[in-house]
Design a protein around this motif. Structure first.
Motif, PDB file in Angstrom:
ATOM      1  N   PRO A 382       0.821  -1.225   0.000  1.00 24.15           N
ATOM      2  CA  PRO A 382       0.000   0.000   0.000  1.00 24.15           C
ATOM      3  C   PRO A 382       0.848   1.267   0.000  1.00 24.15           C
ATOM      4  CG  PRO A 382      -0.832  -1.593   1.601  1.00 24.15           C
ATOM      5  CD  PRO A 382       0.492  -2.117   1.132  1.00 24.15           C
ATOM      6  N   VAL A 383       0.454   2.245  -0.831  1.00 25.03           N
ATOM      7  CA  VAL A 383       1.134   3.536  -0.924  1.00 25.03           C
ATOM      8  C   VAL A 383       0.073   4.614  -1.046  1.00 25.03           C
ATOM      9  CG1 VAL A 383       2.847   4.918  -2.164  1.00 25.03           C
ATOM     10  CG2 VAL A 383       3.032   2.418  -2.189  1.00 25.03           C
ATOM     11  N   ASP A 384       0.235   5.697  -0.288  1.00 21.21           N
ATOM     12  CA  ASP A 384      -0.655   6.845  -0.385  1.00 21.21           C
ATOM     13  C   ASP A 384      -0.011   7.935  -1.232  1.00 21.21           C
ATOM     14  OD1 ASP A 384      -2.582   5.692   1.283  1.00 21.21           O
ATOM     15  OD2 ASP A 384      -1.586   6.454   3.085  1.00 21.21           O
ATOM     16  N   ALA A 385      -0.849   8.791  -1.805  1.00 18.02           N
ATOM     17  CA  ALA A 385      -0.326   9.906  -2.587  1.00 18.02           C
ATOM     18  C   ALA A 385       0.581  10.790  -1.738  1.00 18.02           C
ATOM     19  CB  ALA A 385      -1.479  10.718  -3.162  1.00 18.02           C
ATOM     20  N   ALA A 386       0.271  10.918  -0.437  1.00 15.71           N
ATOM     21  CA  ALA A 386       1.082  11.757   0.442  1.00 15.71           C
ATOM     22  C   ALA A 386       2.477  11.184   0.658  1.00 15.71           C
ATOM     23  CB  ALA A 386       0.378  11.928   1.788  1.00 15.71           C
ATOM     24  N   ASP A 387       2.656   9.874   0.403  1.00 20.97           N
ATOM     25  CA  ASP A 387       3.980   9.258   0.547  1.00 20.97           C
ATOM     26  C   ASP A 387       4.929   9.691  -0.562  1.00 20.97           C
ATOM     27  OD1 ASP A 387       2.914   7.868   2.686  1.00 20.97           O
ATOM     28  OD2 ASP A 387       2.525   6.046   1.519  1.00 20.97           O
ATOM     29  N   VAL A 388       4.372  10.130  -1.699  1.00 24.93           N
ATOM     30  CA  VAL A 388       5.186  10.530  -2.853  1.00 24.93           C
ATOM     31  C   VAL A 388       5.572  11.990  -2.662  1.00 24.93           C
ATOM     32  CG1 VAL A 388       5.280  10.734  -5.361  1.00 24.93           C
ATOM     33  CG2 VAL A 388       3.953   8.878  -4.297  1.00 24.93           C
ATOM     34  N   ILE A 389       6.819  12.230  -2.269  1.00 27.52           N
ATOM     35  CA  ILE A 389       7.212  13.587  -1.880  1.00 27.52           C
ATOM     36  C   ILE A 389       7.858  14.373  -3.011  1.00 27.52           C
ATOM     37  CG2 ILE A 389       7.460  12.935   0.532  1.00 27.52           C
ATOM     38  CD1 ILE A 389      10.467  12.842   0.113  1.00 27.52           C
ATOM     39  N   ALA A 390       8.268  13.696  -4.091  1.00 27.05           N
ATOM     40  CA  ALA A 390       8.864  14.413  -5.227  1.00 27.05           C
ATOM     41  C   ALA A 390       8.776  13.549  -6.473  1.00 27.05           C
ATOM     42  CB  ALA A 390      10.321  14.780  -4.943  1.00 27.05           C
ATOM     43  N   LEU A 391       8.591  14.202  -7.626  1.00 28.50           N
ATOM     44  CA  LEU A 391       8.491  13.522  -8.918  1.00 28.50           C
ATOM     45  C   LEU A 391       9.336  14.248  -9.959  1.00 28.50           C
ATOM     46  CD1 LEU A 391       4.654  12.833  -9.404  1.00 28.50           C
ATOM     47  CD2 LEU A 391       6.438  11.124  -9.007  1.00 28.50           C
ATOM     48  N   THR A 392       9.835  13.501 -10.910  1.00 28.21           N
ATOM     49  CA  THR A 392      10.444  14.079 -12.108  1.00 28.21           C
ATOM     50  C   THR A 392      10.321  13.062 -13.230  1.00 28.21           C
ATOM     51  OG1 THR A 392      12.382  15.249 -12.988  1.00 28.21           O
ATOM     52  CG2 THR A 392      12.805  13.245 -11.737  1.00 28.21           C
ATOM     53  N   SER A 393      10.537  13.501 -14.454  1.00 33.20           N
ATOM     54  CA  SER A 393      10.416  12.574 -15.583  1.00 33.20           C
ATOM     55  C   SER A 393      11.320  13.022 -16.722  1.00 33.20           C
ATOM     56  CB  SER A 393       8.962  12.491 -16.075  1.00 33.20           C
ATOM     57  OG  SER A 393       8.541  13.735 -16.601  1.00 33.20           O
TER      58      SER A 393
END
Length: 453
Positions: A382-393
């Motif tokens: 399980p992963v919540d959106a709040a767990d994702v602290i940074a994104l790049t692509s």
């Protein structure tokens, strides 16, 4: 008008290797790169102060291409191996989704032992029995090689294609098995299979007893450092590296090769086109390039995640995703679980994931909620959106290896002083690209020596 010894179009790893070796041998070399930085697929990104690979992050160790280049060029780099754990496979079975470790002794998804427990878990007893019967088929011939999909289906059965070969082919090489041939993706396996007359026997000859995915290496600090250090070394040898220069056309001209850019026409005794296949076709046939190119783009999304549930590394180094799984990603890499050097830079509970989009044009990996949902699906954690602290692509428009011209045309071009390098002509991966590039550079050096003797 002065004529250069060698002009290289494309500042990816092949172009940089050629520039370094040719300049070291005393040739006058210029590299023209359309982008604002060199490196091609070897690119760096950063999230919350942590630098990592946003492009290629490993290389096959089936040749000494990378290690030999590092040693010969004196690059201050260390080759490292992935951490134990291997990768997992997510596919579909009679009961729904099936998540299992990739079989230990497989080559390009073709198992060496059809009755190994980790193979039976994925194929089932009937699928393994069908695979085992491959050794009893008429000997495999090297003539009229079919597509990889046709070859595997005919000899090993559809389950091997669907659950093992196709997922690996799409995730690692960004192409369906129907579009490629084994001899191009893995020349050593093809040679062994033809020699023994069997895909299973060939896989048995090529496979190791290591965990799945162990036949790769990386660079301490990231693969992007290989391109950065080689760029510096090539310039130290006297090569000129020019970025932001687009080449419009290449043509033989009165005993030399004329290269047209937006601002000038330059001439050289030899020109190497070390771009992707689509760009090479456009340079060699500008009129034909008006036709829309169908080469798929490659998109990589990286996410920094705070979630201690991943500390035990539940899927090892990552997940290969079968086409039938309802996911926007074709593969996931748990980067700090795979590379010890990266794990040392992150605090406990923080993790770096890389997701390769199944379709670069399709939605599904844009937001923290998207990425959390995909990571949860692929890992079973399980992963919540709040767990994702940074994104790049990052996106790569011409990254899929497809031959731009046929063999006869390659010979004609070479006779005119126009040569091709990189994955489009050498095959996929640094293990193939670097030996080919360095052999090509050596041929220019020997030609120059003979002409001045």
């Amino acid at each position: 008008m002065s004529v250069a010894d060698l002009l290289v179009i494309g500042g990816g790893i092949a172009g940089l290797a050629i520039a370094h070796d040719a300049a070291k041998a005393g040739l006058q070399v210029t590299v023209l790169e359309a982008a604002d930085r060199v490196g091609g697929l070897l690119q760096r990104a950063e999230l919350d102060g942590v630098a990592f690979d946003i492009g290629a992050e490993s290389f096959a160790t089936r040749t000494s291409g990378v290690a030999g280049l590092i040693a010969d060029a004196g690059l201050p780099l260390a080759v490292v191996t992935p951490a134990p754990g291997g990768a997992h496979l997510l596919t579909t079975g009679p009961g729904g989704l099936l998540r299992a470790a990739l079989p230990r002794r497989t080559v390009l998804g073709i198992p060496a032992d059809p009755f190994a427990a980790d193979v039976v878990r994925i194929l089932g007893a009937d699928g393994s029995a069908r695979l085992a019967a491959e050794r009893d088929l008429p000997p495999l011939s090297g003539a009229d090689e079919p597509s990889l999909a046709e070859l595997v289906t005919e000899r090993c059965g559809p389950l091997v294609l669907e659950r093992l070969v196709e997922p690996l082919c799409r995730s690692v090489y960004s192409q369906p098995a129907q579009a490629v041939r084994l001899s191009r993706l893995h020349p050593a396996l093809w040679r062994a299979a033809v020699s023994y007359g069997s895909l299973l026997a060939g896989a048995d000859a090529c496979a190791t007893d290591d965990r799945a995915g162990a036949a790769v290496g990386g660079i301490n600090g990231g693969m992007w450092r290989l391109a950065a250090e080689l760029d510096r070394a090539a310039q130290d040898q006297g090569a000129r590296i020019r970025t932001g220069v687009s080449v419009l056309a290449v043509a033989a001209d009165d005993g030399h090769v004329a290269v047209t850019t937006a601002g000038a026409v330059v001439r050289a005794r030899h020109v190497v086109i070390a771009t992707g296949a689509a760009a090479a076709r456009a340079l060699l046939d500008p009129a034909g390039a008006q036709t829309a190119d169908t080469t798929p783009r490659v998109r990589v999304v990286a996410a920094l995640v705070d979630n201690p549930a991943f500390d035990p590394r539940p899927v090892g180094s990552g997940v290969i995703v079968a086409p039938g799984v309802p996911s926007a990603a074709k593969a996931l890499t748990h980067a700090n679980a795979k590379w010890p050097w990266l794990a040392e830079t992150l605090p406990v509970g923080r993790h770096l994931f890389r997701l390769s989009a199944r379709d670069a044009d399709a939605p599904g990996l844009e937001t923290p909620a998207d990425v959390a949902r995909e990571i949860a699906l692929l890992t079973g954690t399980p992963v919540d959106a709040a767990d994702v602290i940074a994104l790049t692509s990052a996106e790569y428009a011409d990254a899929v290896s497809r031959a731009p011209v046929d063999e006869r045309r390659l010979t004609e071009l070479s006779d005119a002083g126009i040569h091709l390098a990189g994955a489009a002509v050498a095959g996929t991966g640094l293990a193939s690209v670097l030996p080919h590039a360095r052999d090509l550079a050596a041929s220019f050096s020997s030609t120059s020596s003979r002409s001045t003797a």
